[in-house]
Design an enzyme around this catalytic site. Structure first.
Site, short mmCIF file in Angstrom:
data_model
loop_
_atom_site.label_atom_id
_atom_site.label_comp_id
_atom_site.label_asym_id
_atom_site.label_seq_id
_atom_site.Cartn_x
_atom_site.Cartn_y
_atom_site.Cartn_z
N SER A 1 0.77 -1.18 -0.02
CA SER A 1 -0.10 -0.07 0.05
C SER A 1 0.76 1.24 0.24
O SER A 1 1.47 1.61 1.00
CB SER A 1 -1.03 -0.03 1.21
OG SER A 1 -1.64 1.15 1.34
N HIS B 1 -4.05 -5.49 2.29
CA HIS B 1 -3.32 -6.68 2.98
C HIS B 1 -3.71 -8.05 3.17
O HIS B 1 -3.17 -8.91 3.64
CB HIS B 1 -2.72 -5.97 4.35
CG HIS B 1 -1.63 -5.03 4.21
ND1 HIS B 1 -1.18 -4.31 5.38
CD2 HIS B 1 -0.98 -4.53 3.12
CE1 HIS B 1 -0.11 -3.50 4.95
NE2 HIS B 1 0.09 -3.51 3.71
N GLN C 1 -7.37 -1.56 6.57
CA GLN C 1 -6.32 -2.03 6.29
C GLN C 1 -5.50 -2.69 7.33
O GLN C 1 -5.07 -3.89 7.66
CB GLN C 1 -5.23 -1.31 5.73
CG GLN C 1 -4.14 -2.01 5.13
CD GLN C 1 -3.34 -1.13 4.12
OE1 GLN C 1 -3.81 -1.08 3.00
NE2 GLN C 1 -2.17 -0.50 4.48
N ASP D 1 -4.97 1.52 10.96
CA ASP D 1 -4.29 2.06 9.74
C ASP D 1 -5.75 1.91 8.69
O ASP D 1 -6.00 0.88 8.13
CB ASP D 1 -3.26 1.51 9.21
CG ASP D 1 -2.81 2.07 7.87
OD1 ASP D 1 -3.36 3.02 7.16
OD2 ASP D 1 -1.85 1.30 7.23
N GLU E 1 -4.30 6.00 11.54
CA GLU E 1 -3.64 6.37 10.71
C GLU E 1 -4.46 6.66 9.08
O GLU E 1 -5.11 5.61 9.02
CB GLU E 1 -2.28 5.42 10.32
CG GLU E 1 -1.34 5.48 9.24
CD GLU E 1 -0.54 4.32 9.30
OE1 GLU E 1 0.24 4.03 8.24
OE2 GLU E 1 -0.28 3.76 10.18
N LYS F 1 8.57 6.30 7.22
CA LYS F 1 9.06 5.09 6.31
C LYS F 1 10.46 5.42 5.68
O LYS F 1 10.31 6.20 5.00
CB LYS F 1 8.12 4.44 5.46
CG LYS F 1 6.60 3.69 6.15
CD LYS F 1 5.86 3.58 5.30
CE LYS F 1 4.58 2.97 5.98
NZ LYS F 1 3.36 2.59 4.91
N ARG G 1 7.63 -1.94 6.55
CA ARG G 1 6.77 -2.17 5.00
C ARG G 1 6.16 -3.57 5.07
O ARG G 1 6.61 -4.64 6.05
CB ARG G 1 7.43 -1.88 3.93
CG ARG G 1 8.09 -0.40 4.15
CD ARG G 1 7.12 0.89 4.03
NE ARG G 1 6.15 0.79 3.04
CZ ARG G 1 5.77 1.52 2.08
NH1 ARG G 1 6.82 2.38 2.01
NH2 ARG G 1 4.63 1.79 1.36
N SER G 2 5.21 -3.81 4.56
CA SER G 2 4.55 -5.13 4.01
C SER G 2 5.48 -6.08 3.70
O SER G 2 5.53 -7.49 3.99
CB SER G 2 3.31 -5.09 3.37
OG SER G 2 3.43 -4.26 2.24
N LYS H 1 5.81 0.81 14.51
CA LYS H 1 4.91 -0.23 13.75
C LYS H 1 5.69 -1.01 13.30
O LYS H 1 6.53 -0.72 12.39
CB LYS H 1 4.06 0.54 12.92
CG LYS H 1 2.88 0.93 13.19
CD LYS H 1 2.18 1.72 12.13
CE LYS H 1 1.69 0.43 11.09
NZ LYS H 1 0.96 1.13 10.19
#
Length: 434
Positions: A50, A162, A170, A249, A308, A360, A389-390, A411
């Site tokens: 995302s 996700h 999400q 989020d 978020e 990030k 990040r994912s 996170k």
């Protein structure tokens, strides 16, 4: 700068991230001028699913290899253009290195060499410098004032892009606010996570985990998720709100439709249609004002301490309204809104939008720019939330970064999957020194 630790080699390679997609790993070798001692350090680059429209460019090959996701072009940039420019530089001079990287790319969005090329080199240089000085990374980055452990915001329920379930928002997170120290915070979060799994199993819901370690069962809406999480907290023996609070989020840029200016909730609509006994889904649309009202209702009913991306990344007017109405009650975190970019953060400050910034490092491309974003946020009263990040690797750089800048929040997913627990385990090690 009196001590010279000269960069003598830079090498990039293509590795796999936690989703099995290619990403970049960089090794930097530096030699201490006075002793001839050589130090090698390695860093890898995460990738998001995302992503905001204003993020720095993650360069991919676009050829048949790995479905176009290969990073051989990026590796080539590292091993030729970037290597040539930074060989001989002092690895201790992070600002000069990062400035050189930005100038070499020459674009605002890092689209020439790729943010993934710049970031791998930038982070590897920082780790190499810390190792050469025989310092913990968090102390090298933050100095003697690095003293604050971050509260983990653990993503335990996944939705949106996700997951393949019907949940539109999400991420839903548990935050062990009642913990006295990081080890206790991690234990509390892990215990709630396991009790959550028990409850899901008892009700026949899915306990498969997603990219960030959270479960992805079907829930009708956010209220149902938060009610279920409350049950898990109580089952673990903790008090909802006092010991464990919640965060989410919303990732609403994924739900926003520019054509009609509305937020579309297909999963909630399908659930509403099923509950009404009909096969056709009910269309659920919300305006910005209705979104704000929804979040006000959730904050009123549940101990929701952080939201978020509650509105679209370009809806500055809506964000202003939201901040006026909820900014004193809850953290309103800009991710897609700010993308770790000082220009956008400054706009938010000037417009009195949000009160926290998600950081990030791969959104902006170099460590210096990320730390500039953190500093700008903090000196203006905004909180900084350091984020994974994912698509992650087993690298733990952001754990050290969160302590170095006294962010107070991190996170990095559920207490599950090696690339997530790598960050938590590093924070356990760091906590012994705080």
């Amino acid at each position: 700068m009196s001590l010279m630790i000269r960069i003598v080699d830079v090498h990039g390679r293509e590795i796999l991230d936690s989703r099995g997609n290619p990403t970049v790993e960089v090794e930097v070798v530096a030699e201490t001028e006075t002793t001839g001692k050589k130090t090698t350090a390695r860093e890898s680059v995460p990738s998001g699913a995302s992503t905001g429209r204003f993020e720095a460019v993650e360069l991919r090959d676009g050829d048949p290899r790995f479905f176009g996701l290969g990073v051989q072009k990026v590796v080539d940039h590292i091993n030729t253009k970037i290597r040539k420019e930074i060989l001989g530089m002092n690895v201790l001079d992070q600002v000069a290195i990062d400035r050189k990287l930005v100038e070499l790319d020459g674009t605002d969005n890092k689209g020439n060499l790729g943010a993934n090329a710049l970031l791998g080199v930038s982070l590897a240089c920082a780790r190499c410098a810390a190792s050469a000085l025989e310092m913990p990374l968090f102390k090298y980055l933050g100095g003697c004032n690095a003293k604050c452990w971050p509260r983990p915001m653990m993503n335990v329920i996944n939705g949106g892009v996700h997951a393949k379930n019907a949940l539109d928002f999400q991420e839903f997170m548990i935050v062990p606010v009642g913990a006295c120290c990081f080890p206790e915070a991690l234990r509390m979060g892990a215990e709630v996570y396991h009790y959550l799994k028990q409850l899901l199993n008892e009700e026949g819901r899915s306990t498969s985990v997603g990219d960030e370690g959270g479960f992805a069962p079907d829930f009708a809406n956010a209220g149902e998720v938060l009610a279920f999480l409350s049950r898990a907290v109580e089952k673990a023996g903790y008090e909802v709100g006092k010991d464990v609070a919640f965060a989410m989020d919303a990732a609403t840029s994924e739900l926003y439709n520019e054509e009609d200016g509305m937020y579309h909730f297909p999963g909630e609509g399908a659930a509403a249609g099923a509950n009404n006994g009909g096969e056709a889904p009910t269309e659920v649309l919300r305006s910005a004002d209705e979104m704000i009202a929804l979040f006000e209702e959730l904050v009123e009913k549940y101990p929701l301490i952080s939201i978020e991306d509650p509105l679209d990344e370009d809806d500055w007017e809506g964000w202003q309204k939201l901040t006026t109405r909820l900014g004193s009650k809850v953290m309103l975190v800009g991710d897609d809104l700010f993308v770790t970019n000082t220009k956008r953060i400054r706009c938010g400050i000037d417009l009195h939008v949000a009160n926290a910034v998600l950081i990030k490092v791969n959104q902006i491309g170099t460590l210096t720019e990320a730390m500039d974003a953190i500093e700008l946020a903090q000196i203006n009263g905004y909180r900084a939330v350091i984020s994974h990040r994912s698509g992650e690797t087993e690298d733990s750089f952001i754990a050290d970064l969160s302590v170095a800048v006294n962010a107070g929040w991190i996170k990095t997913g559920a207490p599950c999957r090696g690339e997530r627990t790598a960050k938590y385990n590093q924070l356990l090690r760091i906590s012994e020194n705080l």
